[in-house]
Design a protein around this motif. Structure first.
Motif, PDB file in Angstrom:
ATOM      1  N   GLU A   1       0.816  -1.219   0.000  1.00  0.00           N
ATOM      2  CA  GLU A   1       0.000   0.000   0.000  1.00  0.00           C
ATOM      3  C   GLU A   1       0.849   1.268   0.000  1.00  0.00           C
ATOM      4  O   GLU A   1       0.306   2.372  -0.065  1.00  0.00           O
ATOM      5  N   GLY A   2       2.167   1.130   0.082  1.00  0.00           N
ATOM      6  CA  GLY A   2       3.051   2.289   0.033  1.00  0.00           C
ATOM      7  C   GLY A   2       3.088   3.098   1.306  1.00  0.00           C
ATOM      8  O   GLY A   2       3.347   4.309   1.267  1.00  0.00           O
ATOM      9  N   LEU A   3       2.848   2.451   2.456  1.00  0.00           N
ATOM     10  CA  LEU A   3       2.854   3.146   3.742  1.00  0.00           C
ATOM     11  C   LEU A   3       4.196   2.973   4.428  1.00  0.00           C
ATOM     12  O   LEU A   3       4.693   1.858   4.577  1.00  0.00           O
ATOM     13  N   ASP A   4       4.786   4.087   4.874  1.00  0.00           N
ATOM     14  CA  ASP A   4       6.006   3.970   5.670  1.00  0.00           C
ATOM     15  C   ASP A   4       5.635   3.856   7.150  1.00  0.00           C
ATOM     16  O   ASP A   4       4.442   3.822   7.506  1.00  0.00           O
ATOM     17  N   GLY A   5       6.641   3.793   8.021  1.00  0.00           N
ATOM     18  CA  GLY A   5       6.380   3.564   9.429  1.00  0.00           C
ATOM     19  C   GLY A   5       5.536   4.635  10.078  1.00  0.00           C
ATOM     20  O   GLY A   5       4.579   4.343  10.812  1.00  0.00           O
ATOM     21  N   ALA A   6       5.872   5.888   9.821  1.00  0.00           N
ATOM     22  CA  ALA A   6       5.099   6.981  10.407  1.00  0.00           C
ATOM     23  C   ALA A   6       3.683   7.009   9.856  1.00  0.00           C
ATOM     24  O   ALA A   6       2.703   7.168  10.602  1.00  0.00           O
ATOM     25  N   GLU A   7       3.548   6.843   8.551  1.00  0.00           N
ATOM     26  CA  GLU A   7       2.224   6.878   7.930  1.00  0.00           C
ATOM     27  C   GLU A   7       1.327   5.757   8.439  1.00  0.00           C
ATOM     28  O   GLU A   7       0.121   5.955   8.622  1.00  0.00           O
ATOM     29  N   SER A   8       1.910   4.593   8.683  1.00  0.00           N
ATOM     30  CA  SER A   8       1.087   3.481   9.163  1.00  0.00           C
ATOM     31  C   SER A   8       0.483   3.791  10.520  1.00  0.00           C
ATOM     32  O   SER A   8      -0.652   3.392  10.818  1.00  0.00           O
TER      33      SER A   8
END
Length: 284
Positions: free
Chosen positions: A170-177
């Motif tokens: 989904e293209g989510l990095d750690g902060a975004e997740s």
């Protein structure tokens, strides 16, 4: 109310068994007795110990949702305080202390959960595979508490590895997740999840902006329809990637495993510290 998938249902039962190592007082005491003062030293040493005395990089990749500084603060420093072998001993000793107080048929539950854990897919599952290859008593009845906890941990990390893969798709990095998770809860929990994962206000705000740019958050920071559709995709992918152990165990044995785990999980869930970053609640 939507019925839980088999994979999600079984996670809801083995996760409270695994999580005692981080949130039950007796288990935390085992890490302290081994020389690891402070929650996060025990957490990072205990969870990453199956990988060996690795530096921060592999742990940052595998644990995924933590800010880099959170990981580098703990690793490799913890390996100057304890060896991975000693950390493995401490986490298993702590789990035994807790589970030996639990009522229920630990031996049959451990046997079934062990059979499921022995069927996990190893390819691409760094934490799952590292846990799956740890030694266990040949006879489950010799130490059912240890077998039950280690099997739960293997299955938990196996599912987690698949969840990380789904987030990456989904293209989510750690902060975004983390920001996405809080938005899906209608903003509840930021004051807890953000510091627990080590993200600064600036990093959190930047992640909000990136998700707004993808139309996952509205102007007020609320989850949009796209964000909720992504959640459905991530959960379906996570379930699909966690399906093999239960398919191998079979429908009847899986149902029996759930029946045995429920009273055990209900007891361990009440021993956990609440709130916790996993989001577990007491089971009735």
């Amino acid at each position: 109310m939507t019925e839980l998938s088999t994979e999600r249902r079984m996670w809801s039962l083995f996760e409270p068994v695994h999580a005692i190592t981080y949130f039950a007082d007796d288990a935390l005491g085992a890490f302290e007795e081994a020389g690891l003062r402070g929650f996060w030293r025990g957490y990072f040493a205990g969870r990453s110990a199956p990988l060996g005395a690795v530096p921060a990089g592999p742990v940052l990749a595998a644990f995924y949702g933590f800010a880099p500084r959170m990981v580098t603060r703990a690793l490799p420093d913890v390996w100057t305080r304890i060896t991975p072998a000693a950390a493995l001993d401490a986490r298993l000793d702590g789990a035994r202390r807790v589970l030996r107080k639990v009522e229920g048929d630990l031996t049959e539950a451990a046997s079934l959960l062990r059979a499921a854990a022995e069927a996990v897919d190893l390819h691409g599952r760094v934490l799952g595979a590292a846990n799956a290859t740890l030694p266990l008593p040949q006879d489950t009845a010799e130490d059912p508490a240890a077998v039950l906890w280690q099997a739960a941990t293997t299955l938990r990390e196996h599912r987690g590895d698949g969840h990380v893969a789904a987030l990456l798709v989904e293209g989510l990095d750690g902060a975004e997740s983390n920001v996405w998770r809080v938005a899906l809860l209608d903003g509840a929990g930021r004051e807890f999840y953000q510091p627990a994962r080590g993200w600064t206000d600036e990093e959190w705000a930047a992640a909000i902006d990136r998700l707004r740019g993808r139309d996952w958050l509205d102007a007020e920071g609320r989850a949009t329809g796209r964000a909720r559709e992504a959640y459905t995709r991530v959960e379906r992918t996570t379930d699909a990637l966690a399906a093999t152990p239960w398919r191998v165990l079979g429908t009847t044995a899986t149902a029996r495993c759930a029946e045995l785990l429920h009273p055990i999980a209900a007891q361990t869930s009440r021993m956990l510290r609440h709130p916790n970053p996993i989001g577990l609640q007491p089971i009735s």
